[in-house]
Scaffold this motif. Structure first.
Motif, PDB file in Angstrom:
ATOM      1  N   ASN A  15       0.820  -1.205   0.000  1.00  0.00           N
ATOM      2  CA  ASN A  15       0.000   0.000   0.000  1.00  0.00           C
ATOM      3  C   ASN A  15       0.862   1.267   0.000  1.00  0.00           C
ATOM      4  OD1 ASN A  15      -2.514   1.218  -0.172  1.00  0.00           O
ATOM      5  ND2 ASN A  15      -2.677   1.471   2.045  1.00  0.00           N
ATOM      6  N   ILE A  16       1.861   1.261  -0.882  1.00  0.00           N
ATOM      7  CA  ILE A  16       2.767   2.403  -1.043  1.00  0.00           C
ATOM      8  C   ILE A  16       2.591   2.926  -2.464  1.00  0.00           C
ATOM      9  CG2 ILE A  16       5.186   3.149  -1.073  1.00  0.00           C
ATOM     10  CD1 ILE A  16       5.771   0.745   0.822  1.00  0.00           C
ATOM     11  N   SER A  17       2.344   4.207  -2.604  1.00  0.00           N
ATOM     12  CA  SER A  17       2.185   4.787  -3.937  1.00  0.00           C
ATOM     13  C   SER A  17       3.557   5.040  -4.563  1.00  0.00           C
ATOM     14  CB  SER A  17       1.408   6.101  -3.860  1.00  0.00           C
ATOM     15  OG  SER A  17       2.192   7.108  -3.252  1.00  0.00           O
ATOM     16  N   GLN A  18       3.547   5.211  -5.865  1.00  0.00           N
ATOM     17  CA  GLN A  18       4.790   5.549  -6.548  1.00  0.00           C
ATOM     18  C   GLN A  18       5.320   6.896  -6.066  1.00  0.00           C
ATOM     19  OE1 GLN A  18       4.716   5.081 -10.830  1.00  0.00           O
ATOM     20  NE2 GLN A  18       3.607   3.144 -10.692  1.00  0.00           N
ATOM     21  N   LEU A  19       4.427   7.816  -5.763  1.00  0.00           N
ATOM     22  CA  LEU A  19       4.825   9.120  -5.232  1.00  0.00           C
ATOM     23  C   LEU A  19       5.519   8.956  -3.886  1.00  0.00           C
ATOM     24  CD1 LEU A  19       4.844  12.228  -5.233  1.00  0.00           C
ATOM     25  CD2 LEU A  19       2.550  12.149  -4.254  1.00  0.00           C
ATOM     26  N   GLN A  20       4.936   8.139  -3.010  1.00  0.00           N
ATOM     27  CA  GLN A  20       5.547   7.914  -1.700  1.00  0.00           C
ATOM     28  C   GLN A  20       6.923   7.268  -1.844  1.00  0.00           C
ATOM     29  OE1 GLN A  20       2.206   5.608  -0.254  1.00  0.00           O
ATOM     30  NE2 GLN A  20       1.786   7.129   1.329  1.00  0.00           N
ATOM     31  N   LEU A  21       7.030   6.281  -2.729  1.00  0.00           N
ATOM     32  CA  LEU A  21       8.324   5.637  -2.956  1.00  0.00           C
ATOM     33  C   LEU A  21       9.332   6.646  -3.465  1.00  0.00           C
ATOM     34  CD1 LEU A  21      10.130   3.113  -3.107  1.00  0.00           C
ATOM     35  CD2 LEU A  21       9.240   2.760  -5.441  1.00  0.00           C
ATOM     36  N   ALA A  22       8.941   7.446  -4.437  1.00  0.00           N
ATOM     37  CA  ALA A  22       9.846   8.452  -5.007  1.00  0.00           C
ATOM     38  C   ALA A  22      10.368   9.383  -3.917  1.00  0.00           C
ATOM     39  CB  ALA A  22       9.123   9.241  -6.098  1.00  0.00           C
ATOM     40  N   GLU A  23       9.474   9.841  -3.055  1.00  0.00           N
ATOM     41  CA  GLU A  23       9.883  10.753  -1.983  1.00  0.00           C
ATOM     42  C   GLU A  23      10.836  10.074  -1.004  1.00  0.00           C
ATOM     43  OE1 GLU A  23       6.075  11.971  -0.447  1.00  0.00           O
ATOM     44  OE2 GLU A  23       5.850  13.552  -1.950  1.00  0.00           O
ATOM     45  N   LYS A  24      10.572   8.811  -0.694  1.00  0.00           N
ATOM     46  CA  LYS A  24      11.391   8.097   0.288  1.00  0.00           C
ATOM     47  C   LYS A  24      12.782   7.759  -0.220  1.00  0.00           C
ATOM     48  CE  LYS A  24       7.607   6.179   2.919  1.00  0.00           C
ATOM     49  NZ  LYS A  24       7.057   5.048   3.627  1.00  0.00           N
ATOM     50  N   ILE A  25      12.924   7.586  -1.535  1.00  0.00           N
ATOM     51  CA  ILE A  25      14.247   7.201  -2.051  1.00  0.00           C
ATOM     52  C   ILE A  25      14.935   8.324  -2.819  1.00  0.00           C
ATOM     53  CG2 ILE A  25      13.593   4.765  -2.119  1.00  0.00           C
ATOM     54  CD1 ILE A  25      13.591   5.010  -5.210  1.00  0.00           C
ATOM     55  N   GLY A  26      14.304   9.478  -2.889  1.00  0.00           N
ATOM     56  CA  GLY A  26      14.934  10.626  -3.537  1.00  0.00           C
ATOM     57  C   GLY A  26      14.984  10.541  -5.052  1.00  0.00           C
ATOM     58  N   LYS A  27      13.959   9.952  -5.634  1.00  0.00           N
ATOM     59  CA  LYS A  27      13.855   9.873  -7.097  1.00  0.00           C
ATOM     60  C   LYS A  27      12.593  10.598  -7.525  1.00  0.00           C
ATOM     61  CE  LYS A  27      17.309   7.140  -8.221  1.00  0.00           C
ATOM     62  NZ  LYS A  27      18.351   7.534  -9.117  1.00  0.00           N
ATOM     63  N   SER A  28      12.517  10.926  -8.797  1.00  0.00           N
ATOM     64  CA  SER A  28      11.310  11.562  -9.321  1.00  0.00           C
ATOM     65  C   SER A  28      10.235  10.505  -9.548  1.00  0.00           C
ATOM     66  CB  SER A  28      11.607  12.273 -10.648  1.00  0.00           C
ATOM     67  OG  SER A  28      11.880  11.317 -11.661  1.00  0.00           O
ATOM     68  N   THR A  29       8.998  10.971  -9.577  1.00  0.00           N
ATOM     69  CA  THR A  29       7.909  10.035  -9.875  1.00  0.00           C
ATOM     70  C   THR A  29       8.043   9.507 -11.297  1.00  0.00           C
ATOM     71  OG1 THR A  29       6.478  11.905 -10.442  1.00  0.00           O
ATOM     72  CG2 THR A  29       6.257  11.000  -8.224  1.00  0.00           C
ATOM     73  N   THR A  30       8.611  10.312 -12.179  1.00  0.00           N
ATOM     74  CA  THR A  30       8.842   9.865 -13.553  1.00  0.00           C
ATOM     75  C   THR A  30       9.815   8.690 -13.569  1.00  0.00           C
ATOM     76  OG1 THR A  30       8.439  12.096 -14.403  1.00  0.00           O
ATOM     77  CG2 THR A  30       9.647  10.575 -15.841  1.00  0.00           C
TER      78      THR A  30
END
Length: 96
Positions: A15-30
């Motif tokens: 239940n982790i969004s791509q946006l949340q993952l991007a923020e947590k690992i310092g990558k863009s959503t793209t």
């Protein structure tokens, strides 16, 4: 499955969004979107960060990419026998 498909599955199950993952690992959503779609392969460092967020070790992520197409013909019967048990085991331990 591809690495991207496995990551997409893990994100959904955790239940982790791509946006949340991007923020947590310092990558863009793209970048995350491209990884999930298989347009871009994550570096070892990025995959390590993703594995920490989804709480699944990198070797297990790689293991989940294995399909019967990767198995030599003379081993497919054994693979097909063991794969369901292995998948259940991984699900029970890592909530995959």
């Amino acid at each position: 499955m591809t690495i991207g498909e496995v990551i997409k599955l893990l994100l959904k199950r955790k239940n982790i969004s791509q946006l949340q993952l991007a923020e947590k690992i310092g990558k863009s959503t793209t970048a995350i979107s491209q990884i999930v779609k298989g347009q871009y392969s994550p570096t070892a460092e990025t995959l390590d960060k993703i594995s920490k967020v989804v709480e699944v070790p990198v070797p297990i992520i790689h293991f989940l990419t294995i399909s019967d197409k990767d198995i030599p013909d003379d081993k497919k019967q054994l693979y097909n026998l063991l794969a369901p048990s292995m998948n259940k085991f991984l699900n029970d331990i890592f909530d995959i």
